[in-house]
Design an enzyme around this catalytic site. Structure first.
Site, PDB file in Angstrom:
ATOM      1  N   CYS A 386       0.545  -1.150   0.089  1.00 56.20           N
ATOM      2  CA  CYS A 386      -0.139   0.081  -0.056  1.00 56.20           C
ATOM      3  C   CYS A 386       1.005   1.390   0.122  1.00 56.20           C
ATOM      4  CB  CYS A 386      -1.207   0.039   1.138  1.00 56.20           C
ATOM      5  SG  CYS A 386      -2.205   0.984   1.200  1.00 56.20           S
ATOM      6  N   HIS A 513      -3.526  -5.197   0.220  1.00 54.90           N
ATOM      7  CA  HIS A 513      -2.697  -5.605   0.974  1.00 54.90           C
ATOM      8  C   HIS A 513      -2.654  -7.079   1.871  1.00 54.90           C
ATOM      9  CE1 HIS A 513      -2.271  -1.579   3.963  1.00 54.90           C
ATOM     10  NE2 HIS A 513      -3.042  -1.693   3.207  1.00 54.90           N
ATOM     11  N   GLU A 515      -1.662  -9.237   2.800  1.00 56.19           N
ATOM     12  CA  GLU A 515      -1.822  -9.625   4.493  1.00 56.19           C
ATOM     13  C   GLU A 515      -3.076 -10.041   5.247  1.00 56.19           C
ATOM     14  OE1 GLU A 515      -0.763  -6.602   3.808  1.00 56.19           O
ATOM     15  OE2 GLU A 515      -1.656  -5.025   5.569  1.00 56.19           O
TER      16      GLU A 515
END
Ligand code: GLN
Length: 536
Positions: A386, A513, A515
């Site tokens: 990001c 993102h 993650e």
């Protein structure tokens, strides 16, 4: 919609941060392995609408669901441990509840009634619980965690709502699981159950009799102490469960299974499911983790590094990618603001990879650019997430393309080269809460790129949380003079999703993102690629 709604309510007492979210998620994993569909929810007593506007120092990371809700980091534990994806219905805050009720009041929907905590606020909480159960359409059991500690003033309406819910749904469709801390006194070698007794007293004063009590402690709770808790707290002996501290959080589920907590719940809720939860993949994972001998150190450069929870999903994702290579990933936490006055040669001396995660605001961005330049020039594997993508493009623009004042509108609205900018239609009326590009979007991958080779797919879906975008007017300049490949593009809007460098062993950055989609047994492709490159 299922005809019978079944809920497990998870409450806590004695202290906060007991790990009740981990216990709740572990139960979710066990029940899922018995063939049940699990949904989970977190009720948070604070008055913010969501944690989106809170400082990461206050609240840790903001976890984003598929459908774009900004939520508490506990939801991340649920998704990862249960291996499921949740929705906006999963996150209920007092802020949301009160706003809904007050909006209705302004519209005159209560027909002249006096608006009160009971029944109006509690009805709204119950409505949201039922909505949560029905959100996915196939839920067998909904696990609901109540934030905070029993007795807190602000959580009272939530406790009252779940008390009423048992009345509405019946005993056999609701299970109350209370978590407490049992202190261990080292000097005398004793554990103390009194705080638990007081906490259960507090709970029963609110009309809630727990069906199981989970005792968090440094040590295993012996049979005698369990019996004592059972007697004083009015539960069956087998409903007192010991939750001893563990090195690896996945062990919690196995410990609960050993004490038959899942059987107890299945019988109480009369669930029709498999007799046993096959947890062999987790047992294998734990064995693998315990046997790991290799290590690698990567640097995480951010401005909230003092609180590691601010980057929880990123650090978890690094761990999981490490498991793929039988490697323990050590994180060197680098404060981006301090890096501005340090020698990167020293800071990154023993570091095999650099990661710049998401972030907001100007503070610390110069330090992040120093880290990015260092990775770029020294051929160190780099993963940008990001803001980590936006800053890598700014760094390249300034240093390689010669656009000295290239910047993001977020940091320098006066810049003559706004390579990261609002979309044209975003320029009007920006409010701070809930106005970003949030949730899952599609991304098309360009064949023969690092991204494509890692995902091994044409089309992926990833979660977003940002306001600014790469300005496509500069795209050909980056391609021609910057050695940048735009390897991931949103097929609907043409927005840039992934970039990578042509002549670098691993320099990959994404606007989304990744993650948020990592799982212990399914590490994320981009993190796998990053760790693999760091090991070379
Ligand atoms: N601040 C940047 C934006 O809003 C990046 C956000 C992030 O890293 N999550 O676009």
């Amino acid at each position: 919609m299922k005809s019978k709604m079944k809920f497990i309510f998870v409450t806590g007492g004695v202290v906060s941060s007991l790990g009740k979210g981990i216990s709740a998620a572990s139960i979710g994993r066990l029940l899922k392995r018995r063939g049940l569909n699990i949904f989970s929810m977190k009720l948070d007593p604070y008055l913010n609408i969501d944690p989106g506007t809170m400082s990461p120092y206050q609240h840790g990371e903001v976890f984003v669901t598929k459908d774009g809700a900004e939520t508490d980091l506990d939801l991340g534990h649920y998704e990862r441990i249960i291996n499921t994806s949740l929705t906006k219905e999963s996150s209920v805050t007092s802020g949301k509840v009160y706003t809904t009720v007050l909006d209705k009041e302004r519209k005159g929907e209560f027909l002249g009634a006096t608006i009160q905590i009971i029944p109006h606020i509690t009805n709204e909480i119950k409505r949201r619980l039922y909505d949560g159960f029905n959100a996915k359409g196939d839920t067998d059991v909904c696990i609901v965690e109540i934030g905070g500690t029993v007795g807190d003033i602000e959580s009272l309406p939530f406790f009252e709502a779940i008390r009423q819910l048992r009345r509405e749904l019946g005993y056999e469709n609701t299970f109350f699981m209370h978590n407490t801390l049992v202190p261990y006194l080292k000097t005398s070698g004793e554990i103390k159950t009194k705080p638990t007794q007081h906490s259960v007293k507090e709970l029963t004063a609110l009309g809630i009799q727990p069906d199981a009590i989970l005792l968090r402690s440094e040590v295993d709770i012996d049979k005698g102490s369990k019996k004592k808790v059972a007697l004083f707290c009015n539960v069956n002996d087998e409903a007192v469960i010991s939750v001893k501290d563990v090195d690896i959080i996945y062990e919690v589920a196995l410990n609960l299974q050993k004490q038959h907590l899942d059987d107890l719940i299945v019988n109480h809720l009369r669930l029709d499911c498999k007799n046993f939860a096959d947890m062999s993949d987790w047992q294998a994972l734990i064995k693998k983790i315990k046997g790991i001998k290799k290590e690698v150190t990567v640097a995480l450069v951010g401005k909230y590094v003092k609180l590691h929870d601010a980057y929880l999903s990123v650090s978890e994702s690094l761990k999981y990618a490490g498991y793929v290579f039988d490697t323990k990933v050590n994180i060197k936490w680098v404060d981006s603001e301090k890096l501005e006055n340090e020698d990167p040669n020293i800071v990154f001396e023993n570091v095999k990879g650099i990661i710049v995660p998401g972030g907001f605001g100007t503070r610390g961005t110069d330090g992040k650019k120093i880290a990015i330049r260092y990775a770029r020039e020294h051929n160190i594997p780099y993963l940008g997430l990001c803001l980590g993508m936006q800053l890598s493009l700014i760094e390249i623009a300034q240093d390689v393309l010669g656009l000295k004042d290239a910047d993001s509108t977020e940091f320098n609205p006066e810049s003559t080269h706004k390579i990261i900018d609002y979309l044209p239609d975003q320029y009007k009326g920006i409010k701070l809460g809930g106005t970003m590009r949030l949730g899952e979007y599609e991304c098309k991958l360009l064949p023969n790129t690092k991204a494509y080779n890692l995902y091994k797919k044409d089309l992926i879906r990833e979660r977003h949380r940002h306001r600014y975008e790469f300005n496509n007017e500069y795209k050909s300049l980056f391609e021609e003079k910057g050695g940048v490949i735009f390897s991931g593009i949103n097929p609907q809007t043409n927005l840039c999703e992934i970039i990578e460098l042509k002549d670098h062993p691993f320099f990959v950055a994404c606007q989304f993102h990744p993650e948020f989609q990592s799982r212990p047994l399914q590490a994320h492709p981009l993190f796998i690629g990053f760790i693999e490159a760091s090991l070379k």
